[in-house]
Design a protein around this motif. Structure first.
Motif, PDB file in Angstrom:
ATOM      1  N   UNK A   1       0.850  -1.187   0.000  1.00  0.00           N
ATOM      2  CA  UNK A   1       0.000   0.000   0.000  1.00  0.00           C
ATOM      3  C   UNK A   1       0.889   1.241   0.000  1.00  0.00           C
ATOM      4  N   UNK A   2       0.396   2.303  -0.605  1.00  0.00           N
ATOM      5  CA  UNK A   2       1.245   3.487  -0.795  1.00  0.00           C
ATOM      6  C   UNK A   2       1.625   4.145   0.523  1.00  0.00           C
ATOM      7  N   UNK A   3       0.843   3.904   1.573  1.00  0.00           N
ATOM      8  CA  UNK A   3       1.194   4.470   2.879  1.00  0.00           C
ATOM      9  C   UNK A   3       1.670   3.394   3.855  1.00  0.00           C
ATOM     10  N   UNK A   4       1.944   2.176   3.304  1.00  0.00           N
ATOM     11  CA  UNK A   4       2.454   1.053   4.101  1.00  0.00           C
ATOM     12  C   UNK A   4       1.525   0.656   5.246  1.00  0.00           C
ATOM     13  N   UNK A   5       0.237   0.903   5.073  1.00  0.00           N
ATOM     14  CA  UNK A   5      -0.743   0.523   6.082  1.00  0.00           C
ATOM     15  C   UNK A   5      -1.604  -0.622   5.552  1.00  0.00           C
ATOM     16  N   UNK A   6      -2.233  -1.399   6.445  1.00  0.00           N
ATOM     17  CA  UNK A   6      -3.117  -2.477   5.997  1.00  0.00           C
ATOM     18  C   UNK A   6      -4.219  -1.947   5.081  1.00  0.00           C
ATOM     19  N   UNK A   7      -4.637  -2.785   4.142  1.00  0.00           N
ATOM     20  CA  UNK A   7      -5.644  -2.386   3.162  1.00  0.00           C
ATOM     21  C   UNK A   7      -7.011  -2.914   3.601  1.00  0.00           C
ATOM     22  N   UNK A   8      -7.901  -2.047   4.052  1.00  0.00           N
ATOM     23  CA  UNK A   8      -9.201  -2.495   4.563  1.00  0.00           C
ATOM     24  C   UNK A   8     -10.093  -3.065   3.463  1.00  0.00           C
ATOM     25  N   UNK A   9     -10.701  -4.211   3.743  1.00  0.00           N
ATOM     26  CA  UNK A   9     -11.672  -4.795   2.822  1.00  0.00           C
ATOM     27  C   UNK A   9     -11.084  -5.508   1.629  1.00  0.00           C
ATOM     28  N   UNK A  10      -9.774  -5.458   1.451  1.00  0.00           N
ATOM     29  CA  UNK A  10      -9.145  -6.101   0.298  1.00  0.00           C
ATOM     30  C   UNK A  10      -8.975  -7.588   0.579  1.00  0.00           C
ATOM     31  N   UNK A  11      -9.252  -8.421  -0.426  1.00  0.00           N
ATOM     32  CA  UNK A  11      -9.166  -9.860  -0.237  1.00  0.00           C
ATOM     33  C   UNK A  11      -8.609 -10.548  -1.475  1.00  0.00           C
ATOM     34  N   UNK A  12      -8.270 -11.823  -1.316  1.00  0.00           N
ATOM     35  CA  UNK A  12      -7.739 -12.617  -2.426  1.00  0.00           C
ATOM     36  C   UNK A  12      -8.769 -12.679  -3.558  1.00  0.00           C
ATOM     37  N   UNK A  13      -8.286 -12.635  -4.793  1.00  0.00           N
ATOM     38  CA  UNK A  13      -9.078 -12.633  -6.032  1.00  0.00           C
ATOM     39  C   UNK A  13      -9.651 -11.269  -6.382  1.00  0.00           C
ATOM     40  N   UNK A  14      -9.386 -10.249  -5.565  1.00  0.00           N
ATOM     41  CA  UNK A  14      -9.753  -8.896  -5.986  1.00  0.00           C
ATOM     42  C   UNK A  14      -8.932  -8.524  -7.221  1.00  0.00           C
ATOM     43  N   UNK A  15      -9.494  -7.632  -8.021  1.00  0.00           N
ATOM     44  CA  UNK A  15      -8.879  -7.259  -9.297  1.00  0.00           C
ATOM     45  C   UNK A  15      -7.926  -6.083  -9.108  1.00  0.00           C
ATOM     46  N   UNK A  16      -6.746  -6.174  -9.739  1.00  0.00           N
ATOM     47  CA  UNK A  16      -5.806  -5.052  -9.744  1.00  0.00           C
ATOM     48  C   UNK A  16      -5.627  -4.586 -11.184  1.00  0.00           C
ATOM     49  N   UNK A  17      -5.494  -3.275 -11.360  1.00  0.00           N
ATOM     50  CA  UNK A  17      -5.343  -2.708 -12.701  1.00  0.00           C
ATOM     51  C   UNK A  17      -4.283  -1.619 -12.681  1.00  0.00           C
ATOM     52  N   UNK A  18      -3.451  -1.612 -13.713  1.00  0.00           N
ATOM     53  CA  UNK A  18      -2.401  -0.605 -13.829  1.00  0.00           C
ATOM     54  C   UNK A  18      -3.044   0.757 -14.078  1.00  0.00           C
ATOM     55  N   UNK A  19      -2.687   1.739 -13.268  1.00  0.00           N
ATOM     56  CA  UNK A  19      -3.283   3.068 -13.422  1.00  0.00           C
ATOM     57  C   UNK A  19      -2.255   4.124 -13.765  1.00  0.00           C
ATOM     58  N   UNK A  20      -0.982   3.777 -13.682  1.00  0.00           N
ATOM     59  CA  UNK A  20       0.051   4.776 -13.933  1.00  0.00           C
ATOM     60  C   UNK A  20       1.137   4.195 -14.809  1.00  0.00           C
ATOM     61  N   UNK A  21       1.421   4.892 -15.918  1.00  0.00           N
ATOM     62  CA  UNK A  21       2.518   4.475 -16.782  1.00  0.00           C
ATOM     63  C   UNK A  21       3.824   5.116 -16.337  1.00  0.00           C
ATOM     64  N   UNK A  22       3.717   6.322 -15.817  1.00  0.00           N
ATOM     65  CA  UNK A  22       4.905   7.038 -15.369  1.00  0.00           C
ATOM     66  C   UNK A  22       5.266   6.638 -13.946  1.00  0.00           C
ATOM     67  N   UNK A  23       6.532   6.405 -13.711  1.00  0.00           N
ATOM     68  CA  UNK A  23       6.978   5.987 -12.384  1.00  0.00           C
ATOM     69  C   UNK A  23       7.354   7.193 -11.543  1.00  0.00           C
TER      70      UNK A  23
END
Length: 397
Positions: free
Chosen positions: A375-397
């Motif tokens: 997570x971007x703030x290194x904190x636990x992610x509430x409500x996130x679970x296995x099989x949730x979908x992830x999508x690339x949102x940023x091309x620039x690093x």
């Protein structure tokens, strides 16, 4: 030599589907086209190889082209391309040409004037499972006993996609036969579970299905009284394709193709569909040509589709996803998370449903097929679970 060829190819023009904006730029591309030499006709093979090289460069550059005219060996040739992209060719130079093993290869350098504003998704690879095509009428395979042609054709499609080396990356899933007829019916009562299984087993987000609708043959072309001539028949090749998202089960693209060519084998000859004899015949070459067009169409259709993955494992603020270097991910890449759910309509049909969350993750460790993100703030992610979908949102690093 190059300057002469540049003048010779000055007859090449590209008709764009959309009007060009002032925000365009020219860029050089190099591509190599290949073609088989049929009946010793190297001129036709060279023309086909040039067309292949031009088409590859146009697709790779993101050009939206409706037609291309090329001046080859002083003869104006018109070829209709089924590619959707923006671009215009300014100049073509011949780098090399080579004939080997009854094949002809041409390497071109093209100056393509394309729009700078392209979809960012084109920078990332999308994996597509190429399944075994289904032969609708098995009796059509009787001549030549080519009952294994479905698998051979699917392998040929896989190879065509693999050679194009663009954002749609094929995954071989054609060893086992599957039933696909429901995916092409007007009722659309196909199996979501089957799509999900193929996607999961192949680790491919997208699934390509196809069915061969005709391999029928015509009456014998030559005269029975001309006993000194070999038997010759004309045989059709009709095939339909459908592209699905293995996560949402949505049909994203569908098209049909047809051609016909000489079947040069005797009526009682058993033909090995995995042999060079078959694929180098006029009929086998016509299938290869169609499948090459199919691969370009699929690449164009998938260019702007999103690259998505799933959460495979979680531990505190760290998440393992099934996207990696092979998909174009880089360390520091940002991704969004969406919950994967299902809704049931009044008719009892189960439909996928995703809810995009505010959670964002950043790639920390990168592997070929997987990555570890936090997570971007290194904190636990509430409500996130296995099989949730992830999508690339940023091309620039």
């Amino acid at each position: 030599m190059k300057s002469f060829l540049s003048l010779a190819f000055a007859g090449l023009s590209v008709t764009a589907l959309l009007t060009f904006s002032p925000f365009t730029k020219a860029q050089w591309y190099e591509s190599t086209g290949h073609a088989n030499v049929q009946n010793g006709d190297t001129s036709a093979a060279k023309s086909a190889a040039i067309k292949d090289a031009i088409t590859q460069a146009l697709v790779f550059s993101g050009a939206r082209v409706s037609s291309v005219q090329t001046l080859v060996d002083g003869v104006l040739m018109q070829d209709q391309l089924k590619i959707s992209s923006h671009g215009e060719i300014q100049k073509i130079e011949l780098i090399s040409e080579n004939k080997y093993d009854n094949k002809f290869a041409v390497t071109l350098r093209l100056d393509i004037f394309s729009q700078t504003e392209q979809c960012p998704q084109n920078s990332f690879n999308k994996f597509v499972a190429v399944t075994q095509s289904q032969l609708v009428h098995r009796e059509h395979a009787k001549m030549g006993q080519i009952f294994d042609v479905s698998k051979a054709i699917s392998k040929n499609i896989f190879t065509s996609l693999q050679k194009s080396k663009m954002s749609a990356v094929p995954i071989a899933y054609y060893n086992n036969a599957i039933s696909v007829d429901k995916y092409f019916s007007q009722q659309h009562d196909y199996s979501n579970a089957q799509l999900e299984e193929i996607s999961s087993r192949s680790n491919a987000q997208y699934v390509l299905l196809s069915q061969i609708t005709s391999l029928s043959t015509s009456d014998k072309l030559n005269n029975d009284y001309a006993f000194w001539q070999d038997e010759a028949y004309e045989r059709s090749y009709n095939i339909e394709f459908a592209l699905f998202d293995g996560t949402t089960y949505e049909q994203l693209w569908q098209n049909s193709y047809h051609t016909q060519a000489i079947w040069p084998f005797e009526k009682t000859t058993i033909v090995d569909v995995n042999s060079d004899r078959f694929w180098q015949s006029p009929y086998g070459q016509s299938i290869t040509d169609i499948n090459q067009s199919v691969s370009y169409d699929i690449q164009a259709a998938m260019a702007c589709l999103p690259t998505q993955g799933k959460i495979m494992h979680m531990e505190n603020s760290k998440i393992v996803i099934n996207l990696g270097k092979a998909h174009g991910l880089k360390k520091g890449q940002m991704l969004s998370i969406a919950h994967h759910n299902y809704l049931t309509d009044a008719a009892g049909n189960v439909m996928p449903h995703t809810i995009t969350t505010l959670n964002k993750i950043r790639v920390e460790q990168l592997y070929q097929q997987t990555a570890v993100a936090v997570s971007i703030d290194d904190k636990p992610l509430p409500g996130v679970q296995i099989n949730d979908v992830v999508e690339i949102i940023s091309q620039n690093l």
